[in-house]
Design a protein around this motif. Structure first.
Motif, PDB file in Angstrom:
ATOM      1  N   PRO A  78       0.811  -1.212   0.066  1.00  0.00           N
ATOM      2  CA  PRO A  78       0.027   0.033  -0.064  1.00  0.00           C
ATOM      3  C   PRO A  78       0.765   1.263   0.105  1.00  0.00           C
ATOM      4  N   THR A  79       0.280   2.360  -0.196  1.00  0.00           N
ATOM      5  CA  THR A  79       0.820   3.370  -0.430  1.00  0.00           C
ATOM      6  C   THR A  79       0.139   4.649   0.403  1.00  0.00           C
ATOM      7  N   VAL A  80       0.732   5.650   0.801  1.00  0.00           N
ATOM      8  CA  VAL A  80       0.124   6.854   1.506  1.00  0.00           C
ATOM      9  C   VAL A  80       0.095   8.072   0.834  1.00  0.00           C
ATOM     10  N   TYR A  81       0.742   7.927  -0.733  1.00  0.00           N
ATOM     11  CA  TYR A  81       0.985   9.120  -1.491  1.00  0.00           C
ATOM     12  C   TYR A  81       0.219   8.838  -2.537  1.00  0.00           C
ATOM     13  N   GLY A  82      -0.204  10.081  -3.334  1.00  0.00           N
ATOM     14  CA  GLY A  82      -0.847   9.917  -4.443  1.00  0.00           C
ATOM     15  C   GLY A  82      -0.109   9.902  -5.711  1.00  0.00           C
ATOM     16  N   ALA A  83      -0.717   9.401  -6.725  1.00  0.00           N
ATOM     17  CA  ALA A  83       0.191   9.233  -8.049  1.00  0.00           C
ATOM     18  C   ALA A  83       0.868  10.412  -8.599  1.00  0.00           C
ATOM     19  N   HIS A  84       0.345  11.675  -8.497  1.00  0.00           N
ATOM     20  CA  HIS A  84       0.767  12.771  -8.869  1.00  0.00           C
ATOM     21  C   HIS A  84       1.300  13.795  -7.724  1.00  0.00           C
ATOM     22  N   PRO A  85       2.733  13.890  -7.244  1.00  0.00           N
ATOM     23  CA  PRO A  85       3.015  14.705  -6.145  1.00  0.00           C
ATOM     24  C   PRO A  85       2.488  15.958  -6.296  1.00  0.00           C
ATOM     25  N   ALA A  86       2.555  16.657  -7.388  1.00  0.00           N
ATOM     26  CA  ALA A  86       2.041  18.059  -7.387  1.00  0.00           C
ATOM     27  C   ALA A  86       0.618  18.397  -6.951  1.00  0.00           C
ATOM     28  N   THR A  87      -0.091  17.272  -7.157  1.00  0.00           N
ATOM     29  CA  THR A  87      -1.562  17.347  -6.976  1.00  0.00           C
ATOM     30  C   THR A  87      -1.946  16.710  -5.699  1.00  0.00           C
ATOM     31  N   ASP A  88      -1.244  16.267  -4.868  1.00  0.00           N
ATOM     32  CA  ASP A  88      -1.515  15.299  -3.779  1.00  0.00           C
ATOM     33  C   ASP A  88      -1.913  16.384  -2.652  1.00  0.00           C
ATOM     34  N   ALA A  89      -3.050  16.297  -2.216  1.00  0.00           N
ATOM     35  CA  ALA A  89      -3.831  16.983  -1.270  1.00  0.00           C
ATOM     36  C   ALA A  89      -3.591  16.439   0.111  1.00  0.00           C
ATOM     37  N   MET A  90      -3.145  15.200   0.241  1.00  0.00           N
ATOM     38  CA  MET A  90      -3.182  14.540   1.293  1.00  0.00           C
ATOM     39  C   MET A  90      -1.822  14.702   2.295  1.00  0.00           C
ATOM     40  N   ALA A  91      -0.651  14.732   1.392  1.00  0.00           N
ATOM     41  CA  ALA A  91       0.709  14.761   1.885  1.00  0.00           C
ATOM     42  C   ALA A  91       1.567  15.674   1.073  1.00  0.00           C
ATOM     43  N   ASN A  92       2.695  16.270   1.627  1.00  0.00           N
ATOM     44  CA  ASN A  92       3.739  16.907   0.771  1.00  0.00           C
ATOM     45  C   ASN A  92       4.829  16.000   0.388  1.00  0.00           C
ATOM     46  N   GLN A  93       5.076  15.535  -0.801  1.00  0.00           N
ATOM     47  CA  GLN A  93       5.950  14.599  -0.931  1.00  0.00           C
ATOM     48  C   GLN A  93       7.231  15.262  -1.256  1.00  0.00           C
ATOM     49  N   PHE A  94       7.204  16.443  -1.073  1.00  0.00           N
ATOM     50  CA  PHE A  94       8.687  17.269  -1.320  1.00  0.00           C
ATOM     51  C   PHE A  94       9.164  17.445  -0.175  1.00  0.00           C
ATOM     52  N   ALA A  95       8.830  16.630   0.936  1.00  0.00           N
ATOM     53  CA  ALA A  95       9.147  17.077   2.342  1.00  0.00           C
ATOM     54  C   ALA A  95      10.167  15.787   2.947  1.00  0.00           C
ATOM     55  N   ALA A  96      11.005  15.678   1.925  1.00  0.00           N
ATOM     56  CA  ALA A  96      11.987  14.298   2.423  1.00  0.00           C
ATOM     57  C   ALA A  96      13.097  14.437   3.545  1.00  0.00           C
ATOM     58  N   MET A  97      13.668  15.718   3.582  1.00  0.00           N
ATOM     59  CA  MET A  97      14.652  15.960   4.299  1.00  0.00           C
ATOM     60  C   MET A  97      14.106  16.975   5.320  1.00  0.00           C
ATOM     61  N   PRO A  98      14.440  16.604   6.831  1.00  0.00           N
ATOM     62  CA  PRO A  98      14.860  15.339   7.454  1.00  0.00           C
ATOM     63  C   PRO A  98      13.744  14.304   7.472  1.00  0.00           C
ATOM     64  N   SER A  99      14.092  13.064   7.758  1.00  0.00           N
ATOM     65  CA  SER A  99      13.047  11.964   7.779  1.00  0.00           C
ATOM     66  C   SER A  99      12.573  11.844   9.175  1.00  0.00           C
ATOM     67  N   LEU A 100      11.463  12.405   9.435  1.00  0.00           N
ATOM     68  CA  LEU A 100      10.519  12.291  10.744  1.00  0.00           C
ATOM     69  C   LEU A 100      10.136  10.863  10.763  1.00  0.00           C
ATOM     70  N   HIS A 101      10.023   9.993   9.874  1.00  0.00           N
ATOM     71  CA  HIS A 101       9.873   8.558  10.108  1.00  0.00           C
ATOM     72  C   HIS A 101      10.857   7.978  10.993  1.00  0.00           C
ATOM     73  N   PHE A 102      12.267   8.339  10.436  1.00  0.00           N
ATOM     74  CA  PHE A 102      13.407   7.844  11.374  1.00  0.00           C
ATOM     75  C   PHE A 102      13.644   8.642  12.579  1.00  0.00           C
ATOM     76  N   GLY A 103      13.487  10.015  12.540  1.00  0.00           N
ATOM     77  CA  GLY A 103      13.695  10.668  13.868  1.00  0.00           C
ATOM     78  C   GLY A 103      12.761  10.355  15.048  1.00  0.00           C
ATOM     79  N   TRP A 104      11.272  10.150  14.531  1.00  0.00           N
ATOM     80  CA  TRP A 104      10.429   9.747  15.763  1.00  0.00           C
ATOM     81  C   TRP A 104      10.837   8.413  16.222  1.00  0.00           C
ATOM     82  N   ALA A 105      11.048   7.402  15.353  1.00  0.00           N
ATOM     83  CA  ALA A 105      11.337   6.042  15.595  1.00  0.00           C
ATOM     84  C   ALA A 105      12.678   6.143  16.559  1.00  0.00           C
ATOM     85  N   LEU A 106      13.728   6.804  16.286  1.00  0.00           N
ATOM     86  CA  LEU A 106      14.804   6.821  17.123  1.00  0.00           C
ATOM     87  C   LEU A 106      14.547   7.421  18.444  1.00  0.00           C
ATOM     88  N   MET A 107      13.689   8.316  18.578  1.00  0.00           N
ATOM     89  CA  MET A 107      13.538   8.929  19.897  1.00  0.00           C
ATOM     90  C   MET A 107      12.295   7.857  20.689  1.00  0.00           C
TER      91      MET A 107
END
Length: 323
Positions: free
Chosen positions: A209-238
């Protein structure tokens, strides 16, 4: 014989318990015999009863114990605070959308920098996942479903069982997330799955499964251009650091498997670069350096030593209260 004491004379004082022994022992052998007998006699304790250092300070100050329920903040206030922070974060991420050209330009710079630093290629991790459709699907599921629930469960457990650690962890997460939001706004970055030069597969779109839309520029659910830093990793480490700090089990270091697995997942699914996790680690390290962890004190850490009769001092320790 007059029983009255003459002027200038003092009443007879009681002899010390070893005086009779000294008179009875011949002069020639007095030294060795006296030493042996005197050593066996009970001696009064000097200074009165001993008072434990921690107990002496307890009356003057009694810091909150790391698991003291009185340190738990009001539930309604915490719910409003967490929801408010989440809304601000989501709105901030949406403000970073629309910078497509800049995001892809920055992605090219990050990719080139990683090669210049001789970091391992993201494709090596993804290649291992692509050997099995099941592994890819599990990695996508982990990326989509573990991030928020694991962090929420971590905060809820701390709130109920380690209130002081909860306040500390919440502040760390809030500070790190705020810094990450600034990074997302100042440095929009397309993930490697969208970068043609990387040659990676968008595993979420292909295998699900995916949490992102097929077209990043029109994705209203998430910002696909927010890769750095990775909060997925930062939160998991905390989460791992917080649980290690708040528990005392000999197995608590296994919580580090959570950020390690998260790192492999975010890289293998091509949602993040290696540098994204490195920057997240640096932000977390800065927050941990500024916001200090709870400390054990003589009133909370010294009970075992008190029972053993050992002196206790104030002990700063990574592990707080523990059951």
């Amino acid at each position: 014989m007059n029983s009255r004491t003459e002027p200038g004379e003092s009443a007879a004082e009681p002899e010390p318990p070893d005086a009779a022994i000294r008179r009875a022992v011949p002069t020639g052998t007095a030294t060795r015999a006296y030493a042996r007998v005197a050593a066996a006699l009970p001696r009064p304790r000097e200074g009165g009863p001993r008072v434990h250092a921690g107990a002496a300070r307890a009356g003057a100050r009694r810091p909150a114990q790391p698991d003291d329920t009185s340190a738990r903040p009001p539930l309604l206030r915490e719910l409003l605070l967490v929801v408010g922070l989440f809304v601000v974060y989501k709105l901030g991420r949406q403000l970073a959308t629309g910078h497509t050209a800049e995001a892809f330009r920055n992605a090219g710079h990050v990719w080139d920098l990683e090669r210049a630093l001789h970091l391992p290629g993201e494709g090596a991790v993804q290649g291992a996942l692509l050997h099995s459709d099941t592994l890819v699907h599990l990695a996508n599921t982990y990326y989509a479903t573990v991030h928020f629930p694991a962090t929420a469960a971590f905060l809820i457990w701390l709130y109920l069982r380690r209130p002081v650690h909860y306040v500390w962890a919440r502040r760390i997460l809030a500070a790190m997330t705020a810094a990450a939001l600034v990074g997302h706004l100042a440095f929009p970055l397309a993930p490697p799955r969208l970068l043609d030069a990387a040659g990676l597969v968008d595993t979420g779109q292909v295998y699900g499964p995916t949490v992102y839309g097929a077209h990043p520029a029109t994705d209203a659910m998430a910002n696909q251009f927010a890769a750095m830093p990775s909060l997925h990793f930062g939160w998991a480490l905390m989460v791992a650091i917080g649980l290690i700090a708040a528990t005392r089990s000999r197995w608590r270091w296994l919580w580090l498997l959570h950020p390690l697995l998260t790192l492999l997942v975010i890289v293998g699914t091509a949602n993040h670069y290696w540098l994204d996790s490195i920057v997240a680690t640096a932000l977390l390290g800065g927050a941990l350096a500024v916001i200090h962890r709870p400390h054990r004190t003589a009133t909370t850490a010294g009970r075992a030593q008190e029972r053993a009769g050992e002196p206790v001092a104030d002990l700063p320790e990574l592990v707080g209260a523990g059951r």
